[in-house]
Design a protein around this motif. Sequence first.
Motif, PDB file in Angstrom:
ATOM      1  N   TYR A   1      -3.847  -5.263 -11.100  1.00 14.54           N
ATOM      2  CA  TYR A   1      -2.410  -5.523 -10.939  1.00 14.54           C
ATOM      3  C   TYR A   1      -2.098  -7.011 -10.752  1.00 14.54           C
TER       4      TYR A   1
ATOM      5  N   ARG B   1      -7.818  -4.022  -7.207  1.00 15.67           N
ATOM      6  CA  ARG B   1      -6.393  -4.374  -7.220  1.00 15.67           C
ATOM      7  C   ARG B   1      -6.099  -5.766  -7.813  1.00 15.67           C
TER       8      ARG B   1
ATOM      9  N   ASP C   1      -0.834  14.603   1.685  1.00 14.32           N
ATOM     10  CA  ASP C   1      -0.266  14.680   0.340  1.00 14.32           C
ATOM     11  C   ASP C   1      -1.445  14.502  -0.605  1.00 14.32           C
TER      12      ASP C   1
ATOM     13  N   LYS D   1      -4.770   9.688  -1.525  1.00 14.27           N
ATOM     14  CA  LYS D   1      -5.272   8.774  -2.562  1.00 14.27           C
ATOM     15  C   LYS D   1      -5.426   7.345  -2.058  1.00 14.27           C
TER      16      LYS D   1
ATOM     17  N   GLU E   1       5.464  11.006   2.591  1.00 15.51           N
ATOM     18  CA  GLU E   1       4.104  10.899   2.045  1.00 15.51           C
ATOM     19  C   GLU E   1       3.605   9.458   2.099  1.00 15.51           C
TER      20      GLU E   1
ATOM     21  N   TYR F   1      -5.982   1.872  -1.215  1.00 15.41           N
ATOM     22  CA  TYR F   1      -6.334   1.711  -2.635  1.00 15.41           C
ATOM     23  C   TYR F   1      -7.465   0.698  -2.804  1.00 15.41           C
TER      24      TYR F   1
ATOM     25  N   SER G   1       5.516   2.685  -5.374  1.00 18.18           N
ATOM     26  CA  SER G   1       4.688   2.221  -4.270  1.00 18.18           C
ATOM     27  C   SER G   1       4.950   0.733  -4.026  1.00 18.18           C
TER      28      SER G   1
ATOM     29  N   GLY H   1       1.247   6.224   2.463  1.00 18.49           N
ATOM     30  CA  GLY H   1      -0.173   5.891   2.340  1.00 18.49           C
ATOM     31  C   GLY H   1      -0.390   4.470   2.809  1.00 18.49           C
ATOM     32  N   ARG H   2      -0.009   3.531   1.935  1.00 17.18           N
ATOM     33  CA  ARG H   2      -0.297   2.115   2.143  1.00 17.18           C
ATOM     34  C   ARG H   2       0.190   1.589   3.491  1.00 17.18           C
TER      35      ARG H   2
ATOM     36  N   GLY I   1       5.754   5.097  -0.253  1.00 17.01           N
ATOM     37  CA  GLY I   1       6.215   3.906  -0.950  1.00 17.01           C
ATOM     38  C   GLY I   1       6.595   2.695  -0.140  1.00 17.01           C
TER      39      GLY I   1
HETATM   40  N1  LLP Z   1       3.240  10.249  -2.898  1.00 14.63           N
HETATM   41  C1  LLP Z   1       2.975  10.229  -4.211  1.00 14.63           C
HETATM   42  C2  LLP Z   1       3.368  11.369  -5.040  1.00 14.63           C
HETATM   43  C3  LLP Z   1       2.349   9.105  -4.784  1.00 14.63           C
HETATM   44  O1  LLP Z   1       2.107   9.083  -6.094  1.00 14.63           O
HETATM   45  C4  LLP Z   1       1.977   8.007  -3.959  1.00 14.63           C
HETATM   46  C5  LLP Z   1       1.326   6.828  -4.524  1.00 14.63           C
HETATM   47  C6  LLP Z   1       2.247   8.092  -2.580  1.00 14.63           C
HETATM   48  C7  LLP Z   1       2.893   9.228  -2.082  1.00 14.63           C
HETATM   49  C8  LLP Z   1       1.873   7.009  -1.607  1.00 14.63           C
HETATM   50  O2  LLP Z   1       2.516   5.820  -1.846  1.00 14.63           O
HETATM   51  P1  LLP Z   1       2.349   4.621  -0.801  1.00 14.63           P
HETATM   52  O3  LLP Z   1       3.002   5.023   0.489  1.00 14.63           O
HETATM   53  O4  LLP Z   1       0.887   4.384  -0.601  1.00 14.63           O
HETATM   54  O5  LLP Z   1       3.018   3.496  -1.476  1.00 14.63           O
HETATM   55  N2  LLP Z   1      -3.154   1.927  -6.728  1.00 14.63           N
HETATM   56  C9  LLP Z   1      -1.876   1.286  -6.495  1.00 14.63           C
HETATM   57  C10 LLP Z   1      -0.886   2.217  -5.816  1.00 14.63           C
HETATM   58  C11 LLP Z   1      -0.651   3.496  -6.550  1.00 14.63           C
HETATM   59  C12 LLP Z   1       0.296   4.423  -5.848  1.00 14.63           C
HETATM   60  C13 LLP Z   1       0.289   5.764  -6.458  1.00 14.63           C
HETATM   61  N3  LLP Z   1       1.079   6.738  -5.778  1.00 14.63           N
HETATM   62  C14 LLP Z   1      -2.096   0.018  -5.706  1.00 14.63           C
HETATM   63  O6  LLP Z   1      -3.242  -0.308  -5.392  1.00 14.63           O
HETATM   64  O7  LLP Z   1      -1.142  -0.715  -5.437  1.00 14.63           O
END
Ligand code: LLP
Length: 422
Positions: A320, A316, A79, A60, A273, A375, A202, A275-276, A239
């Motif tokens: 946010y 974003r 993921d 995502k 998992e 994102y 996140s 992402g960012r 996260g």
């Molecule tokens: N795993 C799951 C189940 C998630 O829901 C998410 C993010 C991740 C992993 C990845 O998280 P990261 O490593 O990227 O923090 N659109 C928002 C962020 C939404 C995050 C949703 N879930 C933004 O632009 O800040």
Amino acid sequence: MNHFDYKNGELFCEDIAVSDIAKEVGTPLYLYSKATLERHFKAFDSGFENLDHLTCFAVKSCSNIAVLSIFSTLGGGADIVSGGELYRALSAGMDPKRIIYSGVGKTEEELRYGLQSGILLFNVESEQELHRLNSVAAELDMRAPVAFRVNPDVDPKTHAYISTGLAKNKFGIPIREALDLYVQAEGMGNINVLGVSCHIGSQLTLISPFIETLRKLKSFVGQLADKGIAIKYLDLGGGVGITYDDEKPPHPIEYAKAIEEELAGLEVTLILEPGRVIVGNAGIMVTEVQYTKTNRGGDTEKHFVVVDAGMNDLTRPSLYGAYHSISPVKEKETPLQTVDIVGPICETGDFLAKDREFPKVEQGDLLAVESAGAYGFTMASNYNSRPRVAEVMVSGDRYYVIRQRESRESLIQGETIPDFNR
Ligand code: LLP
């Protein structure tokens, strides 16, 4: 560290001037650095090298198949949270045995698609989903590989919209109720209980919420063992935050070491998992100044820089109140001015920066919106009937258009005017 640097006053992505790419591809555009994507993936993944683990990139955050294929080549998985993301991951050449499926609202069709594709795990988020998955698996004469996403009720101390591990959030199964569900699932003919998963939010800038979560998960795995339920996979979610402004998130290696210490003695395959933290600072959005204007009234005097990218291209800041650093692609020595950098969308909420100290710019100047790799494009829309922009990847001194700019024709694709008189 990333590969966006100024050389002689001009922003480069690896070995190419960003302005050269903008001239040829047009603006706005998203620009990713392949070397940075690889570097960030390896930096994260290598932190866990002493542990049996699998890094499943959160699709995502940046879902272009060219990006996914890089992580696949480096041994990563995906993921996913929809059938669409599964399709992308498979199209990028991801091994289904490295794909895990999270999300609170999986449809019957999506569960079937996941099962038929042979994915590694479904992260089940409710009792009803478990029953639905069991019956779809029965139809297909299969056993569905399952982890339950538990909600540990831990405060991740991040933006309210992106915190997911609190009892008041819609995600997961309350950890106190999950035990009964595991026992129930063990007795189901078409379910194979394999893991425990969670994701608390996140853009976390502290390690402590992860550790608090891991402690709760460890104790839960102990309770499962007491019931004779052995767990093969422990999924800690994503996260880890990045620096947009002056945040000081933990370095991925520091994060990994803390997890490793806490995990000691637990015989599981760890799933992550992220992402960012991998893509966020591996991408920028490039936009061109269209107009500058000053609106006056009463005591107010407000300077605006109107650019060709709007909240539909990078949502974003509007959604946010998120901060993205913005810099002119060619460094300017002009005096600073306090400006709002805004897009062409017909909403006051359409801005990329508010009250920003910014060198005076003029029509035609290019601006780089930083930390836009995560994102960014994935949350873009066609609002105001704006074709979505191009995505470009740089490798060394070459660039590749990895997604063409949408055309006007594509905007009405699939639409029809019915013949109401027939
Ligand atoms: N795993 C799951 C189940 C998630 O829901 C998410 C993010 C991740 C992993 C990845 O998280 P990261 O490593 O990227 O923090 N659109 C928002 C962020 C939404 C995050 C949703 N879930 C933004 O632009 O800040």
